[in-house]
Write a protein that holds these residues in place. Sequence first.
Motif, short mmCIF file in Angstrom:
data_model
loop_
_atom_site.label_atom_id
_atom_site.label_comp_id
_atom_site.label_asym_id
_atom_site.label_seq_id
_atom_site.Cartn_x
_atom_site.Cartn_y
_atom_site.Cartn_z
N LYS A 1 0.84 -1.20 0.00
CA LYS A 1 0.00 0.00 0.00
C LYS A 1 0.87 1.25 0.00
O LYS A 1 0.61 2.23 -0.70
CB LYS A 1 -0.89 0.03 1.24
CG LYS A 1 -1.88 -1.12 1.31
CD LYS A 1 -2.69 -1.07 2.60
CE LYS A 1 -3.56 -2.31 2.72
NZ LYS A 1 -4.24 -2.37 4.02
N ALA B 1 1.10 4.18 -2.71
CA ALA B 1 0.81 5.56 -2.32
C ALA B 1 1.98 6.47 -2.70
O ALA B 1 1.79 7.52 -3.31
CB ALA B 1 0.53 5.65 -0.82
N TYR C 1 1.03 9.16 4.11
CA TYR C 1 0.65 8.43 2.90
C TYR C 1 -0.24 7.24 3.24
O TYR C 1 -1.21 6.94 2.55
CB TYR C 1 1.89 7.90 2.15
CG TYR C 1 2.81 8.98 1.61
CD1 TYR C 1 2.36 10.29 1.42
CD2 TYR C 1 4.12 8.67 1.27
CE1 TYR C 1 3.21 11.26 0.93
CE2 TYR C 1 4.98 9.64 0.77
CZ TYR C 1 4.52 10.94 0.61
OH TYR C 1 5.36 11.89 0.12
N PHE D 1 -3.91 6.67 2.07
CA PHE D 1 -4.27 5.47 1.31
C PHE D 1 -5.59 4.89 1.83
O PHE D 1 -6.49 4.57 1.07
CB PHE D 1 -3.16 4.42 1.39
CG PHE D 1 -3.45 3.17 0.62
CD1 PHE D 1 -2.98 3.01 -0.68
CD2 PHE D 1 -4.22 2.15 1.17
CE1 PHE D 1 -3.27 1.86 -1.41
CE2 PHE D 1 -4.52 1.00 0.46
CZ PHE D 1 -4.05 0.85 -0.84
N GLY E 1 -2.54 -2.17 -3.87
CA GLY E 1 -1.62 -2.39 -2.75
C GLY E 1 -1.15 -3.84 -2.69
O GLY E 1 0.04 -4.12 -2.55
#
Length: 563
Positions: free
Chosen positions: A167, A171, A192, A196, A210
């Motif tokens: 993830k 991001a 971030y 996300f 992700g």
Amino acid sequence: MAEKQAVVSALKAVLPELSEEEIASKVEAPKDSKMGDLAFPTFTLAKVLRKAPQMIAADIVEKINQDGFEKVVATGPYVNFFLDKKEVTAETLKKVLKAGMNYGENSDGEGKNIALDMSSPNIAKPMSMGHLRSTVIGNALANLSAKNGYKPVKINHLGDWGTQFGKLIYAYKTWGSEAEVKADPIATLLKYYVEFHEKAKENPALDDEGRAWFKKLEDGDPEAHKLWSWFREESLKEFTEIYDRLGITFDSFNGEAFYNDKMDRVVKALEDKNLLQESQGAQIVDLSPINENLTPAMIKRSDGATLYMTRDLAAAMYRKDTYDFAKSLYVVGGEQREHFQQLKAVLTLLDLPWADDVEHIPFGLITFNGKKMSTRKGDVVLLKDVLDDAHELALKQIEEKNPTLANKEQVAEEVGAGAVVFHDLMNDRTNNFDFNIAEVVRFEGDTGPYVQYTNARAQSILRKAGVAVDTENITLDDAATWDIITALNAFPDTVRRAFAHREPSVIAKYALGLARAFNKYYANSKILADDENKNGRLALVAAVSETLTVSLSILGVKAPKEM
Ligand code: ARG
């Protein structure tokens, strides 16, 4: 306790029909100290010896060797022992001062290693108060194991693997900036991560992105690996700042990622024992043969990815191979209790003879001024801020109490950090507690600074005395010191008990008790008066300071000589 042993030995000589253990189990402290320092009740002997308890007590007193006691008297069915306090006092002080920083040590664990899984924060996230607890409890247990003769191995099992890094990579690649990360790595990465999750709520497809990036990472994709390793490095730099401030070091930073190529043996061992089962595409181990209430352990997800559990199994085996531990302790919050039950259950099903040496050391939750924290929502209390605030509060009090102190900044750091650590360790490990910085950094009450201040006071008396303590010829005839002498004598036992229960709070409470006893004595006596007890009193002050310093060092708290 040394005095108890003296009583047991004297009794054993006149009671050959009983073992030392049997005698020791009966020796007790009388309810009223006027009745003596230790007592031996004779009721239960009446049957064995076919005599009335009163008679037995009288006989013992007649025959017993009274050396080392002020007197031994029979009171009804009890034999009451009055210690020769002058003698015990001198011996105790000599013993403590001779041992110095080694006081309380024993060799119970000689030749044995203790593995400690401790701290273990997750990279790209700020270290939480929970990780602080694991760090300081783990460190204190490591010190305690060393005091008990073991060799500790401190392992930081970094959370540096898992879907969250997929993830994060997504991001970063999609809306992150290198400059922003470099300026403030963990805060930016956390931002971030939080973003996300917010975006994924609106657009669940992000979760697939992700997962895909994590798959790439697991498969060794160079771009994914490079970003991951950068995030890890930057995070470690920030963690190290905290560890440095707490004076805590590690023997290994092998985190979850380290076990990536070491999991095949886990799967193979489970297959060999026919323990792996398929459940909805995933590979699991049924733990009901060990405990019906345990949910199965997940070894592989349906997409083939390994899990936290798999990595912990690999880590447990690796640690046994590498460190040949006598015990493998996992200092991890109580919310992971089931995980460690499962871990142990799988090791047991694998018939590993050391499965029983694996021990979860859980601890309670810290709330911060009444609030729980969650990284997902981003509402975290930064440890760095806590330590900074503690430093400020300590400095303020030093300015008030001792404005001319030379190295104020350094002492404020030792007192501030010490206060936070001490507070964490003072509560029974499994209790939940609330953290309120103003309470924690007080110089009075049940706090670390109170113990530190008491030690600094003792040091100041010794400086003022201006003469070195004669540690060979100690005489001290002062009934008011008896509580302190008893406490000093109890230290070696306390060190054993604290480790046996994996409970640093035993040492913290001990230090508070000794500090209180000393301050009471200090308030009521003229330590520096020129009389025949002066050297004895100074020896007492030095022994208290030594024992407080050793106690604090076990907890990982500094003991400044002036503050
Ligand atoms: N990183 C984990 C967490 O923050 C703790 C790891 C504990 N150690 C272990 N071997 N599982 O929750």
